[in-house]
Design a protein around this motif. Structure first.
Motif, PDB file in Angstrom:
ATOM      1  N   THR A   2     -26.689  47.516 -25.962  1.00  0.00           N
ATOM      2  CA  THR A   2     -25.236  47.514 -26.062  1.00  0.00           C
ATOM      3  C   THR A   2     -24.746  46.071 -25.973  1.00  0.00           C
ATOM      4  OG1 THR A   2     -25.193  49.645 -24.928  1.00  0.00           O
ATOM      5  CG2 THR A   2     -23.132  48.441 -25.041  1.00  0.00           C
ATOM      6  N   LYS A   3     -23.719  45.776 -26.729  1.00  0.00           N
ATOM      7  CA  LYS A   3     -23.159  44.425 -26.699  1.00  0.00           C
ATOM      8  C   LYS A   3     -22.087  44.309 -25.625  1.00  0.00           C
ATOM      9  CE  LYS A   3     -24.070  43.450 -31.507  1.00  0.00           C
ATOM     10  NZ  LYS A   3     -23.489  43.419 -32.836  1.00  0.00           N
ATOM     11  N   TYR A   4     -22.142  43.188 -24.919  1.00  0.00           N
ATOM     12  CA  TYR A   4     -21.123  42.855 -23.922  1.00  0.00           C
ATOM     13  C   TYR A   4     -20.670  41.426 -24.166  1.00  0.00           C
ATOM     14  CZ  TYR A   4     -22.024  47.012 -21.179  1.00  0.00           C
ATOM     15  OH  TYR A   4     -22.129  48.312 -20.760  1.00  0.00           O
ATOM     16  N   MET A   5     -19.367  41.202 -24.055  1.00  0.00           N
ATOM     17  CA  MET A   5     -18.829  39.855 -24.165  1.00  0.00           C
ATOM     18  C   MET A   5     -18.556  39.330 -22.769  1.00  0.00           C
ATOM     19  SD  MET A   5     -15.594  38.330 -26.286  1.00  0.00           S
ATOM     20  CE  MET A   5     -16.495  38.161 -27.823  1.00  0.00           C
ATOM     21  N   LEU A   6     -19.086  38.154 -22.489  1.00  0.00           N
ATOM     22  CA  LEU A   6     -18.818  37.449 -21.250  1.00  0.00           C
ATOM     23  C   LEU A   6     -17.774  36.401 -21.585  1.00  0.00           C
ATOM     24  CD1 LEU A   6     -21.527  38.858 -20.784  1.00  0.00           C
ATOM     25  CD2 LEU A   6     -22.270  36.845 -19.531  1.00  0.00           C
ATOM     26  N   ILE A   7     -16.559  36.578 -21.093  1.00  0.00           N
ATOM     27  CA  ILE A   7     -15.436  35.706 -21.440  1.00  0.00           C
ATOM     28  C   ILE A   7     -15.227  34.724 -20.298  1.00  0.00           C
ATOM     29  CG2 ILE A   7     -12.989  35.628 -22.053  1.00  0.00           C
ATOM     30  CD1 ILE A   7     -13.379  38.691 -22.827  1.00  0.00           C
ATOM     31  N   MET A   8     -15.399  33.463 -20.591  1.00  0.00           N
ATOM     32  CA  MET A   8     -15.280  32.420 -19.582  1.00  0.00           C
ATOM     33  C   MET A   8     -13.814  32.066 -19.382  1.00  0.00           C
ATOM     34  SD  MET A   8     -18.407  32.238 -19.019  1.00  0.00           S
ATOM     35  CE  MET A   8     -18.235  31.005 -17.759  1.00  0.00           C
ATOM     36  N   ARG A   9     -13.379  32.092 -18.116  1.00  0.00           N
ATOM     37  CA  ARG A   9     -11.994  31.754 -17.791  1.00  0.00           C
ATOM     38  C   ARG A   9     -11.997  30.708 -16.685  1.00  0.00           C
ATOM     39  NH1 ARG A   9      -9.030  37.370 -16.771  1.00  0.00           N
ATOM     40  NH2 ARG A   9      -9.711  36.743 -14.729  1.00  0.00           N
ATOM     41  N   GLY A  10     -11.149  29.725 -16.857  1.00  0.00           N
ATOM     42  CA  GLY A  10     -11.040  28.702 -15.835  1.00  0.00           C
ATOM     43  C   GLY A  10      -9.591  28.367 -15.560  1.00  0.00           C
ATOM     44  N   THR A  11      -9.351  27.793 -14.414  1.00  0.00           N
ATOM     45  CA  THR A  11      -8.014  27.331 -14.065  1.00  0.00           C
ATOM     46  C   THR A  11      -7.907  25.865 -14.471  1.00  0.00           C
ATOM     47  OG1 THR A  11      -8.760  26.631 -11.880  1.00  0.00           O
ATOM     48  CG2 THR A  11      -7.906  28.890 -12.081  1.00  0.00           C
ATOM     49  N   GLY A 105     -13.416  28.342  -9.000  1.00  0.00           N
ATOM     50  CA  GLY A 105     -12.228  28.568  -9.819  1.00  0.00           C
ATOM     51  C   GLY A 105     -12.538  29.171 -11.171  1.00  0.00           C
ATOM     52  N   THR A 106     -13.803  29.144 -11.566  1.00  0.00           N
ATOM     53  CA  THR A 106     -14.207  29.727 -12.843  1.00  0.00           C
ATOM     54  C   THR A 106     -14.445  31.212 -12.652  1.00  0.00           C
ATOM     55  OG1 THR A 106     -15.289  27.661 -13.470  1.00  0.00           O
ATOM     56  CG2 THR A 106     -15.918  29.614 -14.698  1.00  0.00           C
ATOM     57  N   LYS A 107     -14.056  32.001 -13.635  1.00  0.00           N
ATOM     58  CA  LYS A 107     -14.301  33.439 -13.615  1.00  0.00           C
ATOM     59  C   LYS A 107     -14.920  33.842 -14.941  1.00  0.00           C
ATOM     60  CE  LYS A 107     -10.484  34.549 -10.563  1.00  0.00           C
ATOM     61  NZ  LYS A 107      -9.233  35.285 -10.421  1.00  0.00           N
ATOM     62  N   CYS A 108     -15.620  34.957 -14.914  1.00  0.00           N
ATOM     63  CA  CYS A 108     -16.203  35.503 -16.136  1.00  0.00           C
ATOM     64  C   CYS A 108     -15.809  36.968 -16.234  1.00  0.00           C
ATOM     65  CB  CYS A 108     -17.727  35.359 -16.103  1.00  0.00           C
ATOM     66  SG  CYS A 108     -18.524  36.107 -17.545  1.00  0.00           S
ATOM     67  N   GLU A 109     -15.078  37.297 -17.264  1.00  0.00           N
ATOM     68  CA  GLU A 109     -14.704  38.692 -17.523  1.00  0.00           C
ATOM     69  C   GLU A 109     -15.767  39.291 -18.427  1.00  0.00           C
ATOM     70  OE1 GLU A 109     -11.168  41.199 -19.778  1.00  0.00           O
ATOM     71  OE2 GLU A 109     -10.812  39.118 -19.215  1.00  0.00           O
ATOM     72  N   ILE A 110     -16.208  40.496 -18.122  1.00  0.00           N
ATOM     73  CA  ILE A 110     -17.254  41.171 -18.901  1.00  0.00           C
ATOM     74  C   ILE A 110     -16.643  42.395 -19.553  1.00  0.00           C
ATOM     75  CG2 ILE A 110     -19.498  42.311 -18.811  1.00  0.00           C
ATOM     76  CD1 ILE A 110     -19.987  40.647 -16.228  1.00  0.00           C
ATOM     77  N   ARG A 111     -16.739  42.459 -20.881  1.00  0.00           N
ATOM     78  CA  ARG A 111     -16.173  43.596 -21.617  1.00  0.00           C
ATOM     79  C   ARG A 111     -17.205  44.126 -22.605  1.00  0.00           C
ATOM     80  NH1 ARG A 111     -10.447  42.420 -22.578  1.00  0.00           N
ATOM     81  NH2 ARG A 111     -10.412  44.374 -23.711  1.00  0.00           N
ATOM     82  N   ARG A 112     -17.354  45.442 -22.653  1.00  0.00           N
ATOM     83  CA  ARG A 112     -18.259  46.070 -23.623  1.00  0.00           C
ATOM     84  C   ARG A 112     -17.647  45.974 -25.013  1.00  0.00           C
ATOM     85  NH1 ARG A 112     -19.506  50.961 -26.111  1.00  0.00           N
ATOM     86  NH2 ARG A 112     -17.563  51.902 -25.427  1.00  0.00           N
TER      87      ARG A 112
END
Length: 139
Positions: A2-11, A105-112
């Motif tokens: 299954t594919k998952y996107m790891l979206i990098m988010r920073g402040t 401060g960095t976050k990673c959102e994971i979405r299928r």
């Protein structure tokens, strides 16, 4: 798989801290992580994004789309890049995300990422998309 996107988010603060890191050091750190993903056979795509001030925003709030420069004015966390992984489970995607080279401060959102097989296969637009994917070698 299954594919998952790891979206990098920073402040703003975490991005400023990252910019203090020598460029060659940053490339080496990210490069080593990317190499692990490649060796594991799970990396589909990975891209960083340009500075938010270089982008534009298209807003659909009015009758016609409105284009403005730069990111949303009130955004506190901006997307900085992404990884697209093909893994066995959400748990495996989480384990990879925990190994990402990110600072405070960095976050990673994971979405299928839903597969095309999850959509009605008799829909004309799905049929056209499948044909396009087959033609471009994506299916």
């Amino acid at each position: 798989m299954t594919k998952y996107m790891l979206i990098m988010r920073g402040t703003d603060e975490s991005m400023a801290k990252m910019m203090e890191t020598p460029f060659e050091e940053m490339l080496e750190t990210v490069g080593r992580f990317n190499e692990e993903l490649i060796r594991a056979g799970v990396l589909v795509a990975a891209e960083g994004l340009d500075d938010p001030s270089q982008g534009v925003v298209v807003s659909f709030d009015g009758e016609t789309p409105l284009v403005t420069d730069g990111p949303y004015g009130e955004t506190k966390e901006l997307f900085g890049g992404f990884y697209l992984l093909d893994v066995a489970s959400k748990e495996e995607a989480v384990e990879w995300a925990k190994r990402l080279p990110g600072g405070p401060g960095t976050k990673c959102e994971i979405r299928r990422v839903p597969s095309i097989e999850e959509f009605p296969q008799d829909n004309e637009w799905i049929v056209k998309e499948r044909a396009w994917r087959e033609q471009t070698g994506q299916l």
